[in-house]
Design an enzyme around this catalytic site. Structure first.
Site, PDB file in Angstrom:
ATOM      1  N   PHE A 250       0.907  -1.309   0.011  1.00  0.00           N
ATOM      2  CA  PHE A 250       0.128  -0.213  -0.128  1.00  0.00           C
ATOM      3  C   PHE A 250       0.793   1.332   0.078  1.00  0.00           C
ATOM      4  CE2 PHE A 250       1.050   0.200   4.611  1.00  0.00           C
ATOM      5  CZ  PHE A 250       1.046   1.452   4.979  1.00  0.00           C
TER       6      PHE A 250
ATOM      7  N   LYS B 261      -1.224  -7.092  -9.164  1.00  0.00           N
ATOM      8  CA  LYS B 261      -2.115  -7.044  -8.147  1.00  0.00           C
ATOM      9  C   LYS B 261      -1.764  -6.161  -7.096  1.00  0.00           C
ATOM     10  CE  LYS B 261      -2.882  -8.289  -4.340  1.00  0.00           C
ATOM     11  NZ  LYS B 261      -3.243  -7.302  -3.307  1.00  0.00           N
TER      12      LYS B 261
ATOM     13  N   CYS C 295       9.568   1.770   3.328  1.00  0.00           N
ATOM     14  CA  CYS C 295      10.562   0.829   3.686  1.00  0.00           C
ATOM     15  C   CYS C 295      11.987   1.323   3.819  1.00  0.00           C
ATOM     16  CB  CYS C 295      10.431  -0.367   2.574  1.00  0.00           C
ATOM     17  SG  CYS C 295      11.123   0.208   1.023  1.00  0.00           S
TER      18      CYS C 295
ATOM     19  N   SER D 205       5.340  -6.954   3.246  1.00  0.00           N
ATOM     20  CA  SER D 205       5.978  -7.390   4.667  1.00  0.00           C
ATOM     21  C   SER D 205       6.703  -8.672   4.410  1.00  0.00           C
ATOM     22  CB  SER D 205       4.957  -7.402   5.779  1.00  0.00           C
ATOM     23  OG  SER D 205       3.810  -8.399   5.197  1.00  0.00           O
TER      24      SER D 205
ATOM     25  N   GLU E 270       9.421  -4.370  12.742  1.00  0.00           N
ATOM     26  CA  GLU E 270       9.128  -3.138  12.101  1.00  0.00           C
ATOM     27  C   GLU E 270       7.902  -2.528  12.467  1.00  0.00           C
ATOM     28  OE1 GLU E 270       7.715  -3.923   7.971  1.00  0.00           O
ATOM     29  OE2 GLU E 270       8.839  -2.186   7.479  1.00  0.00           O
TER      30      GLU E 270
ATOM     31  N   GLU F 266      -4.977  -3.656  -1.811  1.00  0.00           N
ATOM     32  CA  GLU F 266      -6.350  -3.189  -1.894  1.00  0.00           C
ATOM     33  C   GLU F 266      -6.813  -2.213  -0.947  1.00  0.00           C
ATOM     34  OE1 GLU F 266      -4.549  -5.775  -0.564  1.00  0.00           O
ATOM     35  OE2 GLU F 266      -5.386  -7.107   0.773  1.00  0.00           O
ATOM     36  N   ARG F 267      -5.763  -1.599  -0.675  1.00  0.00           N
ATOM     37  CA  ARG F 267      -6.081  -0.172   0.388  1.00  0.00           C
ATOM     38  C   ARG F 267      -5.934   0.872  -0.292  1.00  0.00           C
ATOM     39  NH1 ARG F 267      -2.587  -1.658   5.841  1.00  0.00           N
ATOM     40  NH2 ARG F 267      -1.486  -3.146   4.465  1.00  0.00           N
TER      41      ARG F 267
HETATM   42  P1  NAD Z   1       1.551  -6.484   3.048  1.00  0.00           P
HETATM   43  O1  NAD Z   1       2.504  -7.455   3.230  1.00  0.00           O
HETATM   44  O2  NAD Z   1       0.621  -6.650   4.124  1.00  0.00           O
HETATM   45  O3  NAD Z   1       0.773  -6.677   1.542  1.00  0.00           O
HETATM   46  C1  NAD Z   1       1.832  -6.714   0.312  1.00  0.00           C
HETATM   47  C2  NAD Z   1       0.707  -7.321  -0.657  1.00  0.00           C
HETATM   48  O4  NAD Z   1       0.581  -8.591  -0.367  1.00  0.00           O
HETATM   49  C3  NAD Z   1      -0.421  -6.565  -0.850  1.00  0.00           C
HETATM   50  O5  NAD Z   1      -0.772  -6.834  -2.119  1.00  0.00           O
HETATM   51  C4  NAD Z   1      -1.666  -7.939  -0.325  1.00  0.00           C
HETATM   52  O6  NAD Z   1      -2.651  -7.958  -0.825  1.00  0.00           O
HETATM   53  C5  NAD Z   1      -0.745  -8.902  -0.258  1.00  0.00           C
HETATM   54  N1  NAD Z   1      -1.031 -10.142   0.738  1.00  0.00           N
HETATM   55  C6  NAD Z   1      -1.149  -9.478   2.176  1.00  0.00           C
HETATM   56  N2  NAD Z   1      -1.151 -10.629   2.850  1.00  0.00           N
HETATM   57  C7  NAD Z   1      -0.927 -11.715   2.230  1.00  0.00           C
HETATM   58  C8  NAD Z   1      -0.911 -13.175   2.595  1.00  0.00           C
HETATM   59  N3  NAD Z   1      -1.195 -13.517   3.571  1.00  0.00           N
HETATM   60  N4  NAD Z   1      -0.537 -13.957   1.295  1.00  0.00           N
HETATM   61  C9  NAD Z   1      -0.596 -13.414   0.073  1.00  0.00           C
HETATM   62  N5  NAD Z   1      -0.546 -12.167  -0.164  1.00  0.00           N
HETATM   63  C10 NAD Z   1      -0.719 -11.333   0.770  1.00  0.00           C
HETATM   64  O7  NAD Z   1       2.398  -5.115   3.001  1.00  0.00           O
HETATM   65  P2  NAD Z   1       1.633  -3.797   3.082  1.00  0.00           P
HETATM   66  O8  NAD Z   1       1.024  -3.420   4.580  1.00  0.00           O
HETATM   67  O9  NAD Z   1       0.731  -3.468   2.107  1.00  0.00           O
HETATM   68  O10 NAD Z   1       3.117  -2.926   3.004  1.00  0.00           O
HETATM   69  C11 NAD Z   1       3.738  -2.605   3.912  1.00  0.00           C
HETATM   70  C12 NAD Z   1       5.126  -3.401   4.089  1.00  0.00           C
HETATM   71  O11 NAD Z   1       5.725  -3.447   2.641  1.00  0.00           O
HETATM   72  C13 NAD Z   1       6.127  -3.117   5.042  1.00  0.00           C
HETATM   73  O12 NAD Z   1       6.525  -4.304   5.737  1.00  0.00           O
HETATM   74  C14 NAD Z   1       7.118  -2.597   4.253  1.00  0.00           C
HETATM   75  O13 NAD Z   1       8.528  -2.237   4.848  1.00  0.00           O
HETATM   76  C15 NAD Z   1       7.041  -3.180   2.864  1.00  0.00           C
HETATM   77  N6  NAD Z   1       7.807  -2.641   1.906  1.00  0.00           N
HETATM   78  C16 NAD Z   1       8.813  -3.009   1.490  1.00  0.00           C
HETATM   79  C17 NAD Z   1       9.624  -2.433   0.470  1.00  0.00           C
HETATM   80  C18 NAD Z   1      10.951  -2.905  -0.243  1.00  0.00           C
HETATM   81  O14 NAD Z   1      11.353  -2.740  -1.305  1.00  0.00           O
HETATM   82  N7  NAD Z   1      11.640  -3.850   0.509  1.00  0.00           N
HETATM   83  C19 NAD Z   1       8.990  -1.429  -0.321  1.00  0.00           C
HETATM   84  C20 NAD Z   1       7.957  -0.900   0.095  1.00  0.00           C
HETATM   85  C21 NAD Z   1       6.986  -1.429   1.176  1.00  0.00           C
END
Ligand code: NAD
Length: 502
Positions: free
Chosen positions: A150, A174, A282, A227, A384, A177-178
């Site tokens: 998101f 994909k 991140c 994450s 985090e 969704e937020r």
């Molecule tokens: P998230 O892991 O909750 O979601 C990321 C994506 O995965 C979304 O599209 C979501 O729909 C999907 N998803 C969520 N739960 C899932 C599951 N159990 N199985 C399969 N797919 C699933 O992350 P978020 O809250 O949207 O984003 C924030 C996180 O992303 C933080 O941890 C941040 O550090 C990380 N981030 C990392 C980078 C990087 O390049 N390292 C960059 C930006 C954000």
């Protein structure tokens, strides 16, 4: 209420009233502003079918023509910058100026992808043997997919889809969704730029959609950012199906401050890196490590004063330094971490809980929080938090500070603030983290380098964008050819062909 549909085969697609859906909030008001469809396996089948049908002709276009679509896409994003930034801010909550930065950093990757004719060139060796020439070419994988978080709803989709599509793949995105609206707008703009329908598709959804992508036999590669626990799961499931995977995870970046640093500049840098975008980056700097007690005391005093000057406001407030966090659930999670920090014995210097913005009491706002005397054993240090919370961990020496960042489970980014070139050089060489800033608080590499963290911040071998992006979305074919001169037929040979002798 506005309904956000998928974008498949060049047009909006809705599975109708039977489809599951999820509320999309405006974090500034706390109100639901739209509803996004959550697709299922059937939706994905439709997207894959469109992508499979479109990809061969797209790949067969010469790369210069594909680049022209990228150039036009870049122009359209620039022309729609204000609209996109407002949309992005209204779903994410970041301030509009920061939303423009989100879009611009993605646009930089589109610009890089405009060079695809050059980037995809292979190698050639003339005369590798008698009459033998060897050449290699990069070919697209076919249908590939990206799953995005998101916190950068423009930049991260563009990190993925720009190189993937420029290289001749069809792409299924994909998005989170937020905040799903901007990714759909980007797909519409790319279609307007001349991309044939079906080459870029947006399929909304949650875990069910991600699992369907990971299991689909016609999707050859998946790029993921999110994450760490989810990144590791996605990596494992996709790799087990034989897919090429790159999965970026969470972060806990340290900013090391040496006694000789320019403290005023350092504090200015840390403020933006710790609290910008409400800490939801991140590459944020949620941990500051002053080296030496004198540095710690002076830094703390300046930080407290600077935090006092921070302005929290709605996304459209041009004077606000940061806006609300993304959701009520995320706000509650950050607040739980603050309480945990208190319970663990860290010193809560400034408490951002209980902050309410006048006239926006239902918005997901938090004030800035500062902890001092955080120790490596604390859970709030190990994990985090992803909110406007800065933790100070005091160190006695540079090796101790390097050790802290190197031993931390995450290894995305790190920064050092110093005037000492020798110390900075040693730090960059030793620290076990993927991206290093020297007097640069948010060292997100430019688009022609490449982005990736170490340890729990990244699963897979290839980074995002830059040449790694091109490598990830292409495979190399190497051709060894012989055009012998006319003459006698050479003898049969049953040994491994070699170039024997000197
Ligand atoms: P998230 O892991 O909750 O979601 C990321 C994506 O995965 C979304 O599209 C979501 O729909 C999907 N998803 C969520 N739960 C899932 C599951 N159990 N199985 C399969 N797919 C699933 O992350 P978020 O809250 O949207 O984003 C924030 C996180 O992303 C933080 O941890 C941040 O550090 C990380 N981030 C990392 C980078 C990087 O390049 N390292 C960059 C930006 C954000």
């Amino acid at each position: 209420m506005r309904s956000i549909s998928h974008f498949i085969d060049g047009t909006s697609f809705s599975a109708g009233s039977l489809s599951r859906s999820q509320d999309v909030f405006d974090p500034n008001t706390g109100r639901v502003q739209a509803s996004v469809e959550l697709g299922d396996g059937g939706t994905l089948e439709r997207a894959v079918a469109a992508a499979k049908a479109a990809q061969p002709a797209w790949a067969a276009l010469n790369p210069q023509r594909r680049a022209r679509v990228m150039f036009e896409f870049k122009r359209l994003i620039e022309a729609h910058m204000d609209e996109l930034a407002l949309l992005l801010a209204s779903e994410h909550g970041k301030v509009v100026s920061d939303a423009r930065g989100d879009i611009q950093r993605g646009l930089d990757v589109v610009e890089f992808a405009c060079g695809v004719p050059h980037l995809m060139k292979g190698d050639y060796t003339e005369g590798a043997g008698p009459g033998i020439d060897v050449y290699s070419m990069r070919q697209p994988l076919g249908v590939v997919a990206g799953v995005t978080p998101f916190n950068f709803p423009a930049m991260i989709p563009l990190w993925m889809l720009a190189p993937a599509i420029a290289c001749g793949n069809a792409f299924i995105l994909k998005p989170s969704e937020r905040d799903p609206t901007v990714p759909v707008r980007l797909a519409e703009l790319m279609t307007e730029a001349g991309l044939p329908r079906g080459v870029l598709n947006v399929a909304h959804g949650d875990k069910a959609m991600v699992d369907a992508i990971l299991d689909h036999p016609d999707i050859k590669a998946v790029s993921f950012v999110g994450s760490s626990d989810v990144a590791q799961y996605v990596y494992g499931r996709g790799a087990a199906k034989g897919k090429r995977m790159q999965c970026m995870g969470g972060a806990k970046n340290h900013g090391v401050v040496l006694p000789d640093a320019d403290l005023d500049q350092t504090v200015a840098d840390i403020m933006g890196a710790a609290y910008g975008s409400a800490g939801e980056r991140c590459m944020a700097l949620p941990v500051v490590v002053p080296v030496g007690e004198g540095t710690a005391e002076a830094l703390r005093e300046k930080l407290v004063s600077a935090i006092g000057g921070l302005r929290v406001g709605v996304s459209t407030d041009e004077r606000a330094h940061f806006g609300p966090v993304v959701s009520a659930a995320h706000k509650a999670r950050v607040e739980r971490y603050i309480q945990m920090g208190v319970d663990e014995g860290a010193e809560l210097v400034i408490d951002g809980r209980g902050f309410a913005l006048k006239g926006h009491e239902q918005g997901f706002f938090m004030g800035p929080t500062l902890f001092d005397r955080v120790t490596p054993a604390m859970q709030t240090y190990q994990e985090e938090i992803f909110g406007p919370v800065l933790q100070m961990v005091r160190a006695e020496s540079l090796p101790e500070a390097i050790g802290l960042a190197s031993r931390h489970p995450y290894g995305n980014g790190v920064a050092i603030f110093t005037r000492n070139g020798e110390a900075a050089r040693e730090f960059a060489a030793q620290v076990e983290v993927g991206m290093v800033g020297i007097n640069v608080p948010i060292p997100v590499p430019v688009s022609y380098h490449t982005f990736g963290g170490w340890k729990r911040s990244g699963f897979g071998d290839l980074n995002q964008y830059g040449m790694d992006g091109v490598r990830f979305y292409t495979r190399t074919k190497t051709v060894t050819s012989r055009w012998p001169k006319t003459g006698p037929v050479s003898d049969q040979s049953f040994v491994m062909p070699t170039l024997s002798g000197r």
